[in-house]
Write an enzyme that holds these catalytic residues in place. Structure first.
Site, mmCIF file in Angstrom:
data_model
loop_
_atom_site.group_PDB
_atom_site.id
_atom_site.type_symbol
_atom_site.label_atom_id
_atom_site.label_comp_id
_atom_site.label_asym_id
_atom_site.label_seq_id
_atom_site.Cartn_x
_atom_site.Cartn_y
_atom_site.Cartn_z
ATOM 1 N N GLY A 38 0.686 -1.164 -0.041
ATOM 2 C CA GLY A 38 0.035 0.081 -0.093
ATOM 3 C C GLY A 38 0.700 1.219 -0.028
ATOM 4 O O GLY A 38 2.115 1.190 -0.189
ATOM 5 N N ASN A 39 0.204 2.382 0.325
ATOM 6 C CA ASN A 39 0.978 3.514 0.468
ATOM 7 C C ASN A 39 0.375 4.410 1.560
ATOM 8 O O ASN A 39 -0.792 4.265 1.825
ATOM 9 C CB ASN A 39 1.234 4.219 -0.946
ATOM 10 C CG ASN A 39 0.155 4.842 -1.503
ATOM 11 O OD1 ASN A 39 -0.757 5.452 -0.966
ATOM 12 N ND2 ASN A 39 -0.395 3.967 -2.841
ATOM 13 N N ARG A 40 0.901 5.625 1.678
ATOM 14 C CA ARG A 40 0.378 6.508 2.953
ATOM 15 C C ARG A 40 -0.629 7.662 2.297
ATOM 16 O O ARG A 40 -0.704 8.390 3.025
ATOM 17 C CB ARG A 40 1.872 7.070 3.359
ATOM 18 C CG ARG A 40 2.508 6.217 4.169
ATOM 19 C CD ARG A 40 4.073 6.730 4.641
ATOM 20 N NE ARG A 40 3.654 8.136 5.293
ATOM 21 C CZ ARG A 40 4.554 9.176 5.571
ATOM 22 N NH1 ARG A 40 5.738 8.835 5.057
ATOM 23 N NH2 ARG A 40 4.396 10.076 6.137
ATOM 24 N N ALA A 63 -3.537 7.799 -5.189
ATOM 25 C CA ALA A 63 -2.186 7.250 -5.065
ATOM 26 C C ALA A 63 -2.322 5.847 -5.533
ATOM 27 O O ALA A 63 -2.272 4.942 -4.911
ATOM 28 C CB ALA A 63 -1.406 7.544 -3.997
#
Ligand code: C5P
Length: 399
Positions: A208-210, A278
């Site tokens: 995943g990402n932030r 994102a």
């Protein structure tokens, strides 16, 4: 822009059980900066005490047109004071009398005297709401320029479930906010993507990402408040969206690609698409059906490229519609990278921002990059930034 500072909001309550929720509406309007005064129909005072509302607003509560202690014409003065009037709850009886032009209590007389925008939040039993006379009155009030918010479907006071619940205070406060925002997106259809994507490794783990999703949610909300029909394609996030936004929840980049294709390829063509999500560039080559076991020593996870959703939209669009806006989140060479994306992905506008400014924050510091120019916006809340992006996109929508 999404503030009610310096605005006078007059909350007028009808006699229904939902009056207790109107107390929270007073609080919500104050929280957003409004100065609030309250008027109550005689029957509303049976549900909520005037002392509560006088205490919350620091102002006397208007309940009686014939109050001899009041020095002037109560309804005229209240109506002149208000920048916006909210009737909540609006009962069947109150709506019928307002639609027919009655002015025989402080709520109806003030409403009749208004020169400002007015909102009504109906609340009544489902059968009363569905009655033909009520629906006629709704149309008559709408024709007079009154905005009707709700009612919603849900649990009613008697425990039954049906249409007739008063809209939540936040939703009513949003309608109030809309009165002071331009309706420049009325009739426009906007599709926004938001949040991260999760690329599954196995049933337990993912890449995943932030991204929090806040920027995309702020864009969807701002477009809705300015009158647009909005579809929000959201990656995994805990954020809540306005119930008037059509929300599609997705998990992976592939899911998001499909959801965007459906949104853009439907009968109703969007005017504007904003990719604020994102999206993960890579996903695991295979998703293991079982939880991957620990290995001795190091391991490797083969990754394959995800489709570039924005580029796909840019390349496949015919002509100038929809207007396409992308984001460039960088750690260096901000403008150069934004220009490259503008060209490669064939989009109209890139919102260029630095990861350190944007990720997980309530604020952002962005530059809007188009072929023709660069517009630095400075440090803004994501809410304000959303409105500035919509301003710029609108220039392209009407050109
Ligand atoms: O190339 P980069 O990931 O930096 O581009 C960012 C922009 O492209 C964002 O608007 C993002 O939503 C979009 N994007 C996309 N599909 C991808 C990767 C990024 O639509 N696979």
């Amino acid at each position: 822009m999404e503030s009610l500072v310096d605005k006078n909001a007059l909350v007028m309550m009808g006699g229904g059980i939902a009056a207790y929720k109107a107390v929270l509406l007073v609080r919500e309007l104050q929280r957003r900066g409004a100065k609030v005064r309250v008027a109550m129909s005689p029957s509303a005072t049976k549900f909520v005490g005037t002392v509560t509302l006088a205490g919350l607003t620091g102002e006397p509560v208007a309940t009686n047109l014939w109050d001899e202690a009041y020095p002037g014409e109560m309804h005229v003065e209240l109506a002149a004071w208000a920048d916006v009037i909210v009737v909540a709850p609006a009962t069947m009886n109150l709506m019928a009398r307002a639609a027919a032009g009655f002015a025989d209590d402080v709520v109806l007389a003030t409403l009749a005297c208004r020169r400002c925008p007015a909102i009504m939040a109906p609340a009544m039993h489902t059968a009363m709401w569905q009655r033909a006379s009520t629906q006629r009155n709704v149309r008559a009030l709408t024709d007079e320029g009154i905005t009707i918010v709700g009612p919603e479907r849900g649990a009613l006071a008697n425990g039954e479930v049906g249409e007739g619940r008063m809209a939540e205070p936040e939703a009513i406060a949003d309608a109030v906010l809309s009165c002071f925002l331009p309706s420049d997106y009325l009739g426009k259809y906007v599709v926004v993507s938001a949040g991260p994507t999760h690329e599954d490794i196995d049933p337990v783990r993912f890449i995943g990402n932030r991204s929090s999703g806040r920027m995309g949610f702020a864009l969807a909300r701002a477009a809705r408040l300015r009158g647009a029909k909005v579809t929000l394609v959201a990656g995994p996030t805990h954020l809540r969206a306005d119930p008037r936004i059509d929300r599609v929840d997705v998990r992976s980049a592939i899911d998001m690609h499909e959801a965007m294709r459906v949104a853009v390829g439907g009968d109703h063509q969007p005017d504007l698409v904003i990719m604020a999500a994102a999206v993960a560039d890579y996903r695991p080559e295979t998703r293991s059906p079982q939880k991957r076991k620990k290995q001795v020593g190091s391991t490797a996870l083969p990754l394959v490229r995800n489709p570039d959703i924005l580029q796909d939209l840019g390349i496949s669009r015919a002509g100038k519609r929809p207007v396409l806006v992308g984001f460039a989140l960088e750690t260096e060479n901000l403008i150069g990278s934004a220009r490259t994306k503008l060209r490669l992905k064939k989009v109209d506008l890139i919102v260029a921002n630095l990861a350190a400014d944007a990720l997980g924050s309530e604020e952002n510091d962005a530059v809007l990059v188009s072929i023709a120019d660069e517009v630095p916006l400075g440090r803004l809340s994501k809410t304000e930034l959303a409105h500035r992006i919509l301003d710029q996109a609108l220039l392209r929508l009407i050109s």
